[in-house]
Scaffold this motif. Structure first.
Motif, PDB file in Angstrom:
ATOM      1  N   SER A 255       0.852  -1.194   0.000  1.00 55.80           N
ATOM      2  CA  SER A 255       0.000   0.000   0.000  1.00 55.80           C
ATOM      3  C   SER A 255       0.886   1.240   0.000  1.00 55.80           C
ATOM      4  O   SER A 255       1.074   1.889   1.043  1.00 55.80           O
TER       5      SER A 255
ATOM      6  N   ARG B 211       2.259   4.885  -0.054  1.00 57.05           N
ATOM      7  CA  ARG B 211       1.640   6.154   0.300  1.00 57.05           C
ATOM      8  C   ARG B 211       2.638   7.304   0.257  1.00 57.05           C
ATOM      9  O   ARG B 211       2.327   8.413   0.680  1.00 57.05           O
TER      10      ARG B 211
ATOM     11  N   GLU C  59      -4.763   6.310   8.825  1.00 58.08           N
ATOM     12  CA  GLU C  59      -4.072   5.034   9.002  1.00 58.08           C
ATOM     13  C   GLU C  59      -3.879   4.274   7.695  1.00 58.08           C
ATOM     14  O   GLU C  59      -2.936   3.498   7.561  1.00 58.08           O
ATOM     15  N   SER C  60      -4.760   4.493   6.729  1.00 53.74           N
ATOM     16  CA  SER C  60      -4.705   3.695   5.504  1.00 53.74           C
ATOM     17  C   SER C  60      -4.132   4.437   4.311  1.00 53.74           C
ATOM     18  O   SER C  60      -3.544   3.812   3.421  1.00 53.74           O
ATOM     19  N   THR C  61      -4.280   5.745   4.239  1.00 48.55           N
ATOM     20  CA  THR C  61      -3.837   6.480   3.045  1.00 48.55           C
ATOM     21  C   THR C  61      -3.216   7.819   3.423  1.00 48.55           C
ATOM     22  O   THR C  61      -3.435   8.341   4.526  1.00 48.55           O
TER      23      THR C  61
END
Length: 640
Positions: free
Chosen positions: A424, A426, A593-595
């Motif tokens: 993932s 970023r 937290e994710s992106t």
């Protein structure tokens, strides 16, 4: 069904499968094969197109795919990897061929069929490697090793298969060993001759402007197809080596600018890959898949072990790190060349048997009964072998499906654990060193977001290097930056130089690398923004920051004691409260937290759990309302 509607349906299905795969972030090959199997139950490709036209089309499409891939292989990108790549294309191939052959022989295949499947399964291929690399985006070294192996080994595998075919079907006048040597010599010789002459002629014409821009793409395509056809006429299946060598030679010609040609070929490659997998998968019967499933399961497990052994032997003693070797061991999906060669060669044995019968009948008519009996016995043997080779078609398709699923779906987590990629990404790439860039990069680093700052002059990067930030001294629109720079972990880009036109060009170039939605420009200077000086709209990326702000305004704000600060958005302190408290703020990034994404629009809206990285006015050291972790902007020391 008529050929025209069938081909239209194939193209539509191929595009749809690849779009869905992009949306779901899964290997497109899996959906293409499933779609092809399903379509094949309704329409049989051989009945619509005929075997002759079908396999001629497959051969042409595979040649174009390899040519496109080879155009991206530049020697300067792998100056530190020459020895490992040579070993991958020699020792690793040889070890794989021998071990797969022994495994197939041990599973009951005739030694000749075993040699053939061993040669076919040495290949990986750009059609499966490149989509995985686009999603995974590993380090430059691993990416180059996998790309070179995938593209160069494809024609090598095809030639090995041709050697097996020639030895098995030869009449035996010169002996098997000499047959193999002559076949290999002709294949390599014609490929080198045709590719060198074609590359020289195309380069000579391009450098003298003898080909207009709008004809350059199709001229290169015609030269590749012509060279492949000529090579195949002299020596069967040598055309794949010819187009691969031609692509590599053209890619490494000094001062030959073929970027637009590569882009044209990339579109063709996407179309042909999808169509080929749909059509070839449609030829495989479900019953045949069920019949070979037990053997295929053993085969796939064996291939996983063989890959690890061949990489360990092939790369032993090279400068490739243990982590890189481990990832290489876990990346060997099979692709379209394996499927195409198997499908074509299954017919070649039948053709050889038919030819032996025809010659035998002629010999009997001439009264040479001994020769006729020998030829008929040989034909019977070839028909038996053809029957066994027919079972290789569903076997290889199952190998393709399972290896793509195994390596494509599982490699991301492994690469992340090895520190060679992230599932993932970023990270943020900054081009330019405006006074707000280093503080923003430092704040993103505190949030766990990797950054990369690129500037033309090393002196401009001094402050970033002193802060421990990752930097590259290069022009953002240089060939090195666009093609060779290591972007592992990078997701988005902010083009933030003072020159609007440089930002526009960089956005256009990196849009192909990172995806256009992930590339942002600063707002253009309004004083320069009129019809005669503004950059064409298709070259301009998305406008960064909320509200959109140009370079001079950002510079002015930093001179007025605006600091880069992170502010947490919560249930109690919403984005509406943020804008009410800080009406003069410029939100640069939104992190959770994710992106991590580049802010854009007039007033960025955040959700609870988001963190705004913003340029805020800080007066006399007063704390910032909602500042994350109690920060007041102290980390954003004035960057002169």
């Amino acid at each position: 069904m008529e050929p025209a509607p069938y081909l239209a349906l194939v193209v539509a299905l191929a595009v749809a499968c690849q779009w869905v795969a992009w949306r779901w972030k899964i290997p497109s090959l899996l959906l293409l094969l499933v779609g092809g199997f399903a379509l094949g139950r309704l329409v049989v490709p051989d009945e619509v197109l005929g075997q002759s036209l079908l396999f001629s089309g497959v051969q042409v499409a595979v040649g174009i795919i390899l040519f496109e891939g080879a155009l991206g292989l530049r020697f300067r990108q792998v100056r530190d990897l020459g020895r490992p790549i040579l070993r991958l294309c020699t020792w690793t191939v040889l070890v794989t061929w021998v071990l797969v052959t022994l495994m197939a022989w041990g599973l009951g295949f005739d030694i000749r069929a075993a040699l053939l499947v061993g040669a076919i399964l040495t290949v990986t291929g750009p059609t499966v490697i490149n989509p995985i690399l686009r999603t995974l985006r590993p380090t430059r070294r691993v990416s180059q090793l996998l790309r070179w192996e995938g593209i160069v080994v494809d024609p090598i595998g095809a030639i090995l298969a041709v050697l097996v075919l020639q030895v098995v079907t030869a009449a035996g006048r010169t002996g098997p060993f000499l047959d193999a040597v002559l076949t290999l010599s002709r294949a390599v010789g014609i490929a080198v001759l045709v590719s060198v002459v074609s590359a020289w002629l195309l380069t000579w014409m391009m450098k003298r402007d003898l080909i207009p821009d709008y004809l350059q793409g199709v001229t290169f395509l015609a030269a590749a197809l012509g060279g492949m056809t000529l090579s195949n006429y002299v020596q069967t299946e040598s055309g794949l080596l010819t187009v691969t060598l031609l692509g590599i030679l053209l890619a490494n010609q000094p001062d030959l600018h073929i970027h637009h040609i590569i882009e044209f070929k990339e579109h063709l490659q996407v179309l042909f890959v999808g169509a080929l997998f749909v059509i070839l998968a449609g030829r495989v019967e479900p019953a045949a898949l069920v019949d070979v499933a037990p053997v295929a399961a053993v085969f796939i497990l064996g291939l996983v072990v063989i890959r690890a052994v061949s990489i360990a032997i092939g790369l032993h003693g090279t400068e490739v790190s243990r982590e890189e070797k481990t990832l290489m061991m876990s990346m060997a999906p099979r692709g379209i060349v394996a499927a195409a060669i198997t499908s074509i060669f299954a017919l070649e044995f039948n053709h050889a048997a038919e030819k032996a019968i025809a010659v035998g009948e002629q010999a009997r008519a001439d009264g040479d009964h001994a020769q006729a009996d020998t030829l008929f016995a040989r034909a019977s043997d070839l028909y038996e072998l053809a029957t066994q080779v027919d079972t290789l078609v569903p076997l290889v398709f199952l190998v393709i499906v399972c290896t793509v699923a195994l390596y494509g779906l599982g490699v991301g987590r492994l690469a992340e654990r090895l520190g060679l990629a992230t599932t993932s990404p970023r990270g943020v790439l900054f081009s330019g060193t405006g006074p707000w860039v280093v503080p923003a990069a430092k704040r993103l680093r505190e949030l766990g977001v990797p950054t990369l700052i690129v500037a033309r002059e090393r002196g401009d990067l001094r402050q970033a290097r002193m802060s421990g930030l990752r930097t590259e001294a290069a022009s953002i629109i240089s060939e090195y930056a666009v093609e060779d720079m290591d972007l592992a972990g990078i997701k988005s880009m902010v083009c933030a130089t003072r020159d609007d036109n440089t930002n526009a060009i960089a956005a256009s170039e990196f849009g192909h690398v990172l995806g256009r939605p992930n590339v942002f420009n600063l707002k253009r200077n309004e004083e320069q923004n009129h019809a005669r000086s503004t950059t064409a709209g298709h070259l301009i990326g998305n406008i960064a920051f909320s509200p959109p702000t140009d370079y001079d305004e950002l510079l002015q704000r930093t001179r007025q004691d605006h600091k880069v600060t992170s502010v947490a958005i919560t249930q109690e302190f919403t984005s509406r409260d943020f804008w009410a408290t800080h009406p003069e703020a410029v939100v640069l990034f939104v992190h959770n937290e994710s992106t991590t994404r580049v802010a854009s629009g007039k007033q960025e809206e955040g959700e609870p759990g988001d963190t705004f990285v913003a340029l805020l006015p800080v007066h006399h050291g007063a704390p910032v309302a909602g500042a994350a972790s109690g920060e007041s902007g102290a980390t954003a020391t004035r960057e002169g």
